[in-house]
Scaffold this motif. Sequence first.
Motif, short mmCIF file in Angstrom:
data_model
loop_
_atom_site.label_atom_id
_atom_site.label_comp_id
_atom_site.label_asym_id
_atom_site.label_seq_id
_atom_site.Cartn_x
_atom_site.Cartn_y
_atom_site.Cartn_z
N ARG A 1 -32.93 75.99 60.87
CA ARG A 1 -31.66 75.24 60.95
C ARG A 1 -31.89 73.61 60.64
O ARG A 1 -31.33 73.22 59.77
CB ARG A 1 -30.65 75.36 62.24
CG ARG A 1 -29.42 74.37 61.81
CD ARG A 1 -28.74 74.27 63.18
NE ARG A 1 -28.13 75.57 63.72
CZ ARG A 1 -26.88 76.01 63.31
NH1 ARG A 1 -26.00 75.05 62.69
NH2 ARG A 1 -26.42 77.21 63.80
N GLU A 2 -32.87 73.47 61.29
CA GLU A 2 -33.54 72.20 61.13
C GLU A 2 -34.16 71.90 59.86
O GLU A 2 -33.90 71.01 59.12
CB GLU A 2 -34.55 71.79 62.37
CG GLU A 2 -34.98 70.39 62.52
CD GLU A 2 -36.07 70.30 63.60
OE1 GLU A 2 -35.77 70.81 64.48
OE2 GLU A 2 -37.09 69.48 63.34
N THR B 1 -31.18 71.83 57.21
CA THR B 1 -30.88 70.28 57.37
C THR B 1 -31.45 69.30 56.53
O THR B 1 -31.10 68.44 55.76
CB THR B 1 -30.38 69.91 58.80
OG1 THR B 1 -29.66 71.03 59.55
CG2 THR B 1 -29.65 68.77 58.67
N MET B 2 -32.84 69.40 56.84
CA MET B 2 -33.59 68.45 56.32
C MET B 2 -33.63 68.55 54.61
O MET B 2 -33.70 67.56 53.77
CB MET B 2 -35.20 68.41 56.84
CG MET B 2 -35.43 68.24 57.85
SD MET B 2 -36.74 67.12 58.14
CE MET B 2 -37.80 67.89 59.15
N CYS C 1 -31.13 69.57 53.04
CA CYS C 1 -29.88 69.16 52.67
C CYS C 1 -29.84 67.62 52.41
O CYS C 1 -29.30 67.02 51.64
CB CYS C 1 -28.71 69.44 53.59
SG CYS C 1 -28.10 71.10 53.65
N LEU C 2 -30.77 66.99 53.31
CA LEU C 2 -30.96 65.43 53.34
C LEU C 2 -31.76 64.99 52.06
O LEU C 2 -32.04 63.90 52.01
CB LEU C 2 -31.39 64.92 54.45
CG LEU C 2 -30.46 65.38 55.85
CD1 LEU C 2 -31.03 64.84 57.09
CD2 LEU C 2 -29.12 64.88 55.51
N GLY C 3 -32.33 65.95 51.44
CA GLY C 3 -33.32 65.78 50.37
C GLY C 3 -34.71 65.96 50.58
O GLY C 3 -35.51 65.51 49.65
N ALA C 4 -35.19 66.69 51.50
CA ALA C 4 -36.55 66.97 51.53
C ALA C 4 -37.02 67.95 50.80
O ALA C 4 -36.07 69.01 50.52
CB ALA C 4 -36.71 67.37 53.01
N LEU C 5 -38.21 67.65 50.17
CA LEU C 5 -38.56 68.62 49.22
C LEU C 5 -39.34 69.60 49.87
O LEU C 5 -39.59 69.43 51.29
CB LEU C 5 -39.63 67.91 48.08
CG LEU C 5 -39.26 66.94 47.08
CD1 LEU C 5 -40.48 66.13 46.68
CD2 LEU C 5 -38.36 67.72 46.34
N PHE D 1 -42.33 68.42 51.74
CA PHE D 1 -42.15 67.63 52.83
C PHE D 1 -42.13 68.54 54.11
O PHE D 1 -42.77 68.21 55.22
CB PHE D 1 -40.81 66.70 52.82
CG PHE D 1 -40.65 65.75 51.75
CD1 PHE D 1 -41.88 65.63 50.96
CD2 PHE D 1 -39.49 65.22 51.58
CE1 PHE D 1 -41.80 64.56 50.04
CE2 PHE D 1 -39.41 64.14 50.58
CZ PHE D 1 -40.45 63.98 49.84
N PRO E 1 -31.45 76.13 51.44
CA PRO E 1 -30.85 75.32 52.53
C PRO E 1 -29.78 76.10 53.15
O PRO E 1 -29.86 76.17 54.47
CB PRO E 1 -30.19 74.07 52.02
CG PRO E 1 -30.87 73.87 50.57
CD PRO E 1 -31.46 74.97 50.02
N ILE F 1 -30.17 77.59 56.96
CA ILE F 1 -29.01 76.98 57.97
C ILE F 1 -28.36 77.89 58.76
O ILE F 1 -28.06 78.18 59.94
CB ILE F 1 -28.03 75.95 57.58
CG1 ILE F 1 -28.66 74.61 57.14
CG2 ILE F 1 -26.84 75.79 58.35
CD1 ILE F 1 -27.75 73.56 56.61
#
Lengths: 211, 245
Positions: free
Chosen positions: A109-110, A113-114, A116-120, A123, A203, A207
């Motif tokens: 889930r983490e 979420t990352m 969703c926040l724009g992590a490639l 990353f 994502p 999640i």
Amino acid sequence: MAKKIGKQLSLPKSEAFKMSLRNIRIRFGRALVVSSSVFLGVAFLMSILTSSTITSALLKNGPDAIRLSLSVDASDYMARNIWLVSLSLLVCVVGITNSMLMAVSERSREIGTMKCLGALNRFIMEIFLIESALQGLVGSLAGGLVGALAIIISFFFRYGGQIAPYVPYFSILKVFIFSVVLGTVIAIVGAIYPTYLSARLEPAEAIRREV
Amino acid sequence: MPEKKDIVVRTVGVTKNFMLGRIELQVLKGIDLEINQGEYISIMGPSGSGKTTLFNMIGGLDKPSNGRVYIDEVDVAQLDAFELAWLRCRKIGYIFQTFNLIPVMTALENVTLPMIFAGTSHDESVDKGRQLLELVGLGERILHKPFELSGGQQQRVAIARAFANSPAIILADEPTGNLDLKTGKEIIGLLKEMNRKQGVSVITATHDLKMLDISDRVIWIRDGQVERIENRADLNIQVGAVEGE
Ligand SMILES: Nc1ncnc2c1ncn2[C@@H]1O[C@H](COP(=O)(O)OP(=O)(O)OP(=O)(O)O)[C@@H](O)[C@H]1O
Ligand SMILES: [Mg+2]
């Protein structure tokens, strides 16, 4: 069209490093699994390497009595030991892979979420691989020390203080560094596949996925 | 291109199928929507009607089986991995029913994370993070971890995070689903305020009839299809009737 969508995203190494460290601190039990798996593998590797380093140094320069008692079975041991060490390191990789599979699925889930926040994907992989590398580094430092000390001490027990001038500390340091690097690399290698699996999930899927 | 400047989200014949074992389940059955800049949209529908699935399509969090999703008139399916991540980072803010804060990070770190990805400098993102957390009424608790916060407070952090990179669209999937009535109202009020002040388009999925009051339009989904779309004007009567029961 192109003007609206950019590409530039970043995760500074220092930030990735900070995140990894924090994850290790907070999920310490999990970190110990990887570390101790590497610890065992590297301790074994280091004990064998140290033993053969000392043996060959003694064979070359040591007192005659010791040289005689050593030369009997040295080379025979070597071949079998290399085989055993390889096996144990392989087991080590499998153990790490397994442990990381659980770690990434617990944190699915983490990860989602990352993203969703724009992590490639990169990353996510970076964070987990740094994490695993750090755990491997700690495990192999400890394993290397313990393995080397155990063997050095056992040599002293067997042959007494007379071998002290012949123990090749510098060569042992070299194999120590080699073992630590290898242990760290193994921790990274074991983590690549599980991390890749979870990083490339959409994502939404990451999640949704419950453990 | 017949570009109407103010359409931020457009879906054309979006379908989504899931494989359940050997059976193919069609969850979305062709959704056509147009959402304008600055609108506050509620998507209503019974549980299992496909709201979350639709959200994931609109937000670029999953790929439709068929059809197209346009964000700012850009076809999401044409984007490469970098552009898609950029879109998620800069264009869209997500709010989830389950908050989905990163558990090991403080409120402030949660809010600054998307700014770090966007390449904002550390100081700048910390400044903005503080401001946002103050805006949602959490100025005092920026150094608390999610588990030290109540559900409502966690959702406030999530809202602050969603606004971190000044997105054009906020997608909120049942943002009040895990909150009590009063807290839910406050969260909705907060979203509406941001919507009005910053001109962000807000799209929320909800079962919550309180949402209807403040929505510009309500999209009713049933069984993977748009059942009807109501404007604010037609709504008042309805809401009155619902509240009367
Ligand atoms: N990844 C998936 N795999 C299989 N089936 C799925 C998946 N995601 C959703 N579904 C199915 O799709 C249907 C719609 O789910 P969705 O979550 O979109 O509903 P919803 O309208 O958001 O419901 P709720 O109001 O309860 O959140 C459900 O029947 C669900 O079982
Ligand atoms: Mg849902």
